[in-house]
Design a protein around this motif. Sequence first.
Motif: not given
Lengths: 116, 116
Positions: B14, B16, B19-20, B23, B64, B97, B99
């Motif tokens: 949860q 992540t 971010m993935l 990326r 966002r 990243t 964090r």
Amino acid sequence: MVLKRPPEAGDILQGTLDMLVLRTLIMGPAHGHTIAQVIENMSENALEVEQGSLYPALHRLEDRGWLASEWGVSENNRKAKYYRLTPKGRKELAAATGRWRRMTRAIDLILGPETE
Amino acid sequence: MVLKRPPEAGDILQGTLDMLVLRTLIMGPAHGHTIAQVIENMSENALEVEQGSLYPALHRLEDRGWLASEWGVSENNRKAKYYRLTPKGRKELAAATGRWRRMTRAIDLILGPETE
DNA sequence: CCTCTTCCCATAGTCATTCGAGCGGTGTAT
DNA sequence: ATACACCGCTCGAATGACTATGGGAAGAGG
């Protein structure tokens, strides 16, 4: 509306608190207050364990049979509930740690080398 | 009731997923179907990206201002919505990243050496 | 004695995110 | 024509962390 709390430093990654608690109790029984402090100290204060997260976690871990508890008296002469790892808890810790390592490895594969 | 799903292999940690996704889009614009496949492949199939997680994630990232989208045609000649990283998205990826690395380092401090 | 602080446990309510299940549409190949 | 992969999307349930708040008991200081 649309007010969302940005992820703060100190926030615990969802799903990892249980593992951290179990791991802490490997060193021997402890009560909630101590468990929180140990986690914070061992993480060099990168993690903060809020009471509103900790106690529900302890209760669900006990419900699942991974911890057992016993009332006692703290180092400061206060009433305290001591938790200890059960054999099932030990197995779960190993399993959780394995899941954690696999997961972080997978994510780091995607993030790429440190140097980015 | 009381139905609890044990954490399965493939489940995303949860917090992540965003971010993935960010990326993944560093390599260039892509549509949802591809993003999911790239994440799964790059993780050597350790991660599974469910549609019910992916599309809400894409929408909130766009809300966002971290992604921008555009309708196009896929490699398979199908209508597809292409997402690309905005400058804000790039910054957020770097922040996320950071964090992530701090958090995992903190947790690994508690878990101890690999060999345990 | 009274108050304040620290220690210790606990719960209610809120919020964000993930998952499973399901819907609909369209090229392509059989 | 029908089956299947591709592509988008949404909803409800479950999970777990946070804030806020409560209380009680020990020890210190006035």
